[in-house]
Write a protein that holds these residues in place. Structure first.
Motif, short mmCIF file in Angstrom:
data_model
loop_
_atom_site.label_atom_id
_atom_site.label_comp_id
_atom_site.label_asym_id
_atom_site.label_seq_id
_atom_site.Cartn_x
_atom_site.Cartn_y
_atom_site.Cartn_z
N MET A 612 0.78 -1.27 0.07
CA MET A 612 0.17 -0.09 -0.02
C MET A 612 0.98 1.06 0.12
O MET A 612 1.52 1.46 0.94
N ILE A 613 0.82 2.01 -1.12
CA ILE A 613 1.80 3.16 -1.30
C ILE A 613 1.02 4.23 -1.16
O ILE A 613 0.02 4.64 -1.75
N ILE A 614 1.25 5.02 0.10
CA ILE A 614 0.69 6.25 0.28
C ILE A 614 1.45 7.44 -0.16
O ILE A 614 2.61 7.62 0.52
N VAL A 615 0.99 7.98 -1.10
CA VAL A 615 1.63 9.13 -1.75
C VAL A 615 1.01 10.55 -1.33
O VAL A 615 1.72 11.51 -1.01
N ASP A 616 -0.28 10.67 -1.42
CA ASP A 616 -0.83 11.94 -1.11
C ASP A 616 -1.20 11.94 0.49
O ASP A 616 -1.33 11.13 1.24
N GLY A 617 -1.20 13.42 0.71
CA GLY A 617 -1.51 13.64 2.31
C GLY A 617 -3.21 13.80 2.22
O GLY A 617 -3.77 12.94 1.62
N LEU A 618 -3.70 14.31 3.12
CA LEU A 618 -5.21 14.27 3.24
C LEU A 618 -5.88 15.26 2.28
O LEU A 618 -5.26 16.20 1.76
N PRO A 619 -7.13 15.02 1.97
CA PRO A 619 -7.76 15.85 0.84
C PRO A 619 -7.98 17.07 1.55
O PRO A 619 -7.91 17.26 2.79
N GLN A 620 -8.25 18.06 0.59
CA GLN A 620 -7.96 19.61 1.30
C GLN A 620 -9.30 19.90 2.39
O GLN A 620 -8.93 20.28 3.39
N GLN A 621 -10.31 19.19 2.22
CA GLN A 621 -11.43 19.47 3.18
C GLN A 621 -11.06 18.91 4.51
O GLN A 621 -11.12 19.42 5.62
N ASP A 622 -10.60 17.69 4.47
CA ASP A 622 -10.12 16.92 5.74
C ASP A 622 -9.23 17.36 6.41
O ASP A 622 -8.84 17.49 7.51
N ALA A 623 -7.85 18.24 5.52
CA ALA A 623 -6.76 18.92 6.26
C ALA A 623 -6.97 19.90 6.77
O ALA A 623 -6.79 20.47 7.71
N SER A 628 -8.26 23.18 11.71
CA SER A 628 -9.18 23.78 12.72
C SER A 628 -9.39 23.00 14.19
O SER A 628 -9.32 23.68 15.37
N ASP A 629 -9.04 21.66 14.27
CA ASP A 629 -9.04 20.90 15.40
C ASP A 629 -7.97 21.20 16.21
O ASP A 629 -7.84 21.13 17.59
N LEU A 630 -6.80 21.36 15.44
CA LEU A 630 -5.50 21.64 15.94
C LEU A 630 -5.53 22.91 16.88
O LEU A 630 -4.75 23.10 17.81
N ASP A 631 -6.18 23.84 16.39
CA ASP A 631 -6.50 25.18 16.98
C ASP A 631 -7.77 25.32 17.48
O ASP A 631 -8.53 26.09 17.29
N ILE A 632 -8.04 24.40 18.19
CA ILE A 632 -9.73 24.33 18.67
C ILE A 632 -10.32 25.47 19.38
O ILE A 632 -11.46 26.00 19.24
N ASN A 633 -9.26 26.09 20.11
CA ASN A 633 -9.88 27.21 20.93
C ASN A 633 -9.26 28.59 20.28
O ASN A 633 -9.38 29.65 20.81
N GLY A 634 -8.67 28.53 19.00
CA GLY A 634 -8.39 29.70 18.42
C GLY A 634 -7.00 30.55 19.01
O GLY A 634 -6.69 31.75 18.81
N ASP A 635 -6.39 29.90 19.58
CA ASP A 635 -5.29 30.24 20.58
C ASP A 635 -3.99 30.50 19.47
O ASP A 635 -3.38 31.42 19.81
N TYR A 636 -3.84 29.86 18.22
CA TYR A 636 -2.67 30.13 17.55
C TYR A 636 -2.92 30.95 16.49
O TYR A 636 -2.10 31.16 15.33
#
Length: 796
Positions: A612-623, A628-636
């Motif tokens: 299983m060769i994974i070339v691409d990262g996440l699709p745009q919407q998922d990324a 958004s979740d990584l900055d859940i409180n808007g701190d950054y």
């Protein structure tokens, strides 16, 4: 060398031949040292690890007359050869009385060995009875801390097989400076490598040697930062303050990308950083990086202004020196400022605190600045306010080794639990439930491959940080909990997790952990078979595979690329033997491998592998959702950014999850940095290197406390309890609040945590970069000391 009475020969276990050398380092305790690979050769062992402890070999002292019968020597400690070729050390204890006339080697360590002549005596093939002495010249210390050596001419012999373990005599120092450990191949290169006495001391801590690394004191060391167009002015300033007794180092501009690490180290080894402010430097990313690096580590910054320029807000707090009012007057003010660094240091910290408090008060996102303010207050309030003082990687490794020796149970290969029908052995992979996105197609494919009898090996291949381990972790977690839509929980009897992130994967570890996974009578049979020294490895592995026939098991081998050679073949012969036995066997067990490099299997078995060769990262919407979740409180500041900027970011990092996490951490560490500013640094997002570049940038922006914690995790190289970090760092930075620092690093996604086992660890990309950086910093530290800046003078 006039006295070789300390030197030994090491014999094959049947005493038919000499396999290497060694030497006496402690006469009263009768301690010898040699290479670990000499011991494996003597014992015909396939394993260079702790299984050798307690084994005995035959040795003699050939320079003692009359000749003596060989003595028995017992292996006390082993440090196997590491991936970077360090290690390869065995400590032996001689049984019985030492012969009359034997003396321990006189040992010494130097800051630099460059161009010193040396001699070494070994026992190459055909000369094992009489031996051969060769001469050469020492060169620099390598990144892995070994001393490089070279032959002085193309005539005559040089170091070859049979010299391993031999003491290396530095003629000018009149002392043994280390142990011959390996040669460069082909041998015609006449290049050899020596394990220095200070690394031997890490394995045998009682080692007595003379340390000749200290030298004269330097009262002040400063770093001068400038943009490339202003270099002529900066050179003139550097020359002037050098004449005043200050050791000044001029940094490299941002057009010199190869010097980024060197700039970083030089800043941290300095008592102060001088910033030449012009319109060029204000917009220069390299100059900005220098003064940010200094302030993050509470190193005073001295701005100098040579022409009209808008001084950055933070630097305004440190009273820029006006060189436009006259060069000589400016130099006088500058040297006075440098000479008063100690007296005004608390004043500098107070100014730094005030400017961050002002920025916090004026910001719409006060939280982004609150942590900066809290850290400075904590630093001012601590009992010590010393500037950054790097911890020798050797001292750090030594303290980690001591901790491991004392704890004994840090990394148990234990059964995690049998709360479900699926037994689990080993440390589960990443806890990724919060941030895992997409990969639905790959999840479905992996699940189906597990139940497909046509495949025995499933290789998941992709670049670092793209989410290979997370994909496996997601699917395995669902199987364990019974939530997988394709694989029922009762279809999988057990899962065995192994990762090079935790410990090096070996055939022996897989065998013994697999026995534990099987449990009951199969475990007893396998352990009894393994304990039989005369049984062939092939037969042991064949029996192991035979025990798997009754049920379906999954063996997960994570970060497998570390085990491959430059041609993508397995380096370890016993692991290759195990893999072939696994592929030949009649069973339904699946081997799941995550790797950055494709594993080359023998052609006979290629039909059993599914890739299983994974070339691409996440699709745009998922990324975007992950951001958004990584900055859940808007701190950054991520949630405040416009959609177009976020899309640009996702496109530049190709949706790679690890890159998104690191960018979040960079923004958390640098409240004044906007995502737009970060994206404008084109060199960070170069194709094929953007993850490594971002990791480097993130580490560069960290403060002293964060770096200390990251450094320990990198040197550990494996998941550890949080308490282990504090235990290792306490002798070096007793006032460091490890719990607070670690909590922040976890919140900003720099450090990962396995919550089930309460262990913390670094992503392999971060770990590899930091470990290489520490070696580089160590080399610069040694150069600083040998050029006149000992620790007492440089780090006040």
């Amino acid at each position: 060398m006039t006295d070789n009475t300390h030197q030994i020969r090491v014999y094959h276990h049947d005493q038919s031949k000499v396999v290497g050398s060694g030497f006496l380092v402690d006469k009263s305790s009768q301690i010898l040292v040699t290479c670990a690979h000499v011991i494996t050769t003597a014992l015909d062992s396939l394993h260079e690890d702790d299984t050798l402890v307690g084994k005995t070999v035959w040795v003699d002292f050939p320079f003692i007359k009359p000749s003596m019968e060989p003595l028995k020597a017992t292996v006390m400690r082993i440090r196997p050869k590491q991936v970077n070729n360090s290690g390869d050390i065995a400590i032996l204890h001689v049984s019985g009385e030492l012969p009359t006339g034997v003396e321990a080697a006189r040992l010494a360590r130097a800051a630099s060995y460059t161009d010193q002549p040396f001699s070494v005596f070994g026992y190459p093939d055909g000369l094992q009875n009489e031996g051969r002495s060769v001469d050469g010249r020492l060169q620099s210390i390598s990144i892995n801390r070994q001393i490089q050596a070279v032959g002085m001419s193309s005539f005559g012999g040089f170091v070859e097989r049979g010299f391993s373990g031999a003491p290396v005599f530095a003629k000018e120092m009149n002392a043994i400076i280390g142990m011959m450990s390996r040669i460069e191949t082909p041998i015609e290169t006449r290049l050899a490598f020596i394990t220095a006495v200070d690394e031997l001391a890490e394995v045998y801590r009682e080692l007595d040697y003379e340390d000749r690394t200290s030298s004269r004191e330097i009262t002040r060391r400063v770093y001068v930062s400038c943009a490339t167009p202003d270099r002529m002015l900066a050179q003139r300033i550097t020359s002037e303050i050098n004449l005043q007794g200050v050791q000044a180092t001029l940094g490299h501009g941002d057009n010199q990308e190869n010097y980024q690490e060197e700039n970083d180290v030089q800043v941290r080894l300095s008592n102060a950083v001088i910033v030449v402010l012009t319109p060029n430097s204000v917009s220069d990313s390299s100059v900005n990086a220098d003064w940010e690096n200094a302030l993050n580590n509470y190193i005073p910054v001295i701005p100098i202004v040579s022409e009209q320029v808008e001084v950055p807000t933070i630097l305004q707090a440190f009273s820029p020196i006006p060189f436009y009012q006259g060069f000589r007057n400016g130099v006088l003010m500058l040297t006075q400022r440098i000479s008063s660094i100690d007296e005004t240091y608390l004043q500098f910290l107070s100014s730094l605190l005030r400017v961050w408090e002002k920025l916090r008060a004026e910001s719409n996102s006060a939280y982004r600045f609150a942590d900066k303010v809290a850290r400075i207050r904590e630093f001012i309030g601590s009992s010590t306010t010393n500037r950054y003082s790097p911890i020798d990687i050797m001292a750090l490794q030594n303290n980690i080794d001591r901790f491991l020796d004392e704890s004994k149970v840090l990394f148990p290969e234990k059964l995690i639990g049998e709360e479900t029908t699926t037994r689990v052995v080993g440390l589960r992979l990443d806890d990724i439930k919060t941030f895992f996105r997409d990969r639905l197609t790959q999840q479905r494919e992996l699940s189906r491959f597990i139940l497909d009898d046509a495949y025995r090996v499933i290789s998941i291949i992709g670049r670092g940080g793209i989410g290979k381990s997370s994909l496996v972790s997601k699917v395995m977690g669902e199987i364990e909990s019974g939530e997988n839509n394709y694989v029922r929980q009762d279809q999988i009897k057990g899962i065995l997790y192994f990762s090079n992130r935790d410990q090096e994967i070996t055939a022996e570890r897989i065998y013994l952990a697999g026995a534990q996974l099987l449990g009951g009578a199969p475990e007893k049979r396998l352990r009894e078979l393994w304990a039989k020294p005369l049984e062939k490895l092939e037969d042991k592995f064949r029996q192991f595979v035979n025990e798997l026939r009754q049920d379906v098991y999954i063996v997960v081998l994570d970060n497998f690329e570390d085990l491959l050679d430059e041609n993508s073949y397995l380096r370890d012969a016993s692991l290759q033997m195990f893999l072939e036995a696994f592929l030949r066997g009649d069973h339904n067990t699946k081997l799941i491998i995550t790797t950055r490099e494709q594993v080359r299997l023998p052609e006979t078995f290629m039909r059993y592998e599914r890739r299983m060769i994974i070339v691409d990262g996440l699709p745009q919407q998922d990324a975007l959702s992950m951001l958004s979740d990584l900055d859940i409180n808007g701190d950054y500041g991520i949630r405040e950014e416009n959609h177009e900027t976020l899309v640009e970011l996702v496109e530049k990092v190709h949706g790679v999850p690890r890159a998104l996490q690191v960018i979040t951490s960079i923004l958390a560490e640098s409240p004044l940095l906007s995502l737009h500013d970060l994206l404008s640094q084109e060199t960070l997002f170069m194709q094929d290197q953007f993850i490594e570049n971002l990791v480097r940038e993130n580490y560069r922006r960290m403060d002293t406390n964060s770096r200390h914690v990251m450094n320990v995790l990198a040197v550990f190289g494996s998941p550890v309890p949080a308490a282990a970090i504090g235990s290792v760092l306490r002798p070096f930075v007793p006032n460091l609040d490890v719990e607070r620092t670690l909590k922040r690093l976890i919140m900003t996604h720099v450090v990962s945590v396995n919550r089930a086992d309460k262990l913390v660890y670094l992503h392999p990309i971060d770990r590899d970069y930091i470990y290489e950086y520490l070696n580089y910093e160590y080399q610069k530290l040694i150069q600083t000391r040998s050029s006149g800046g000992d620790e007492s003078g440089v780090f006040t």
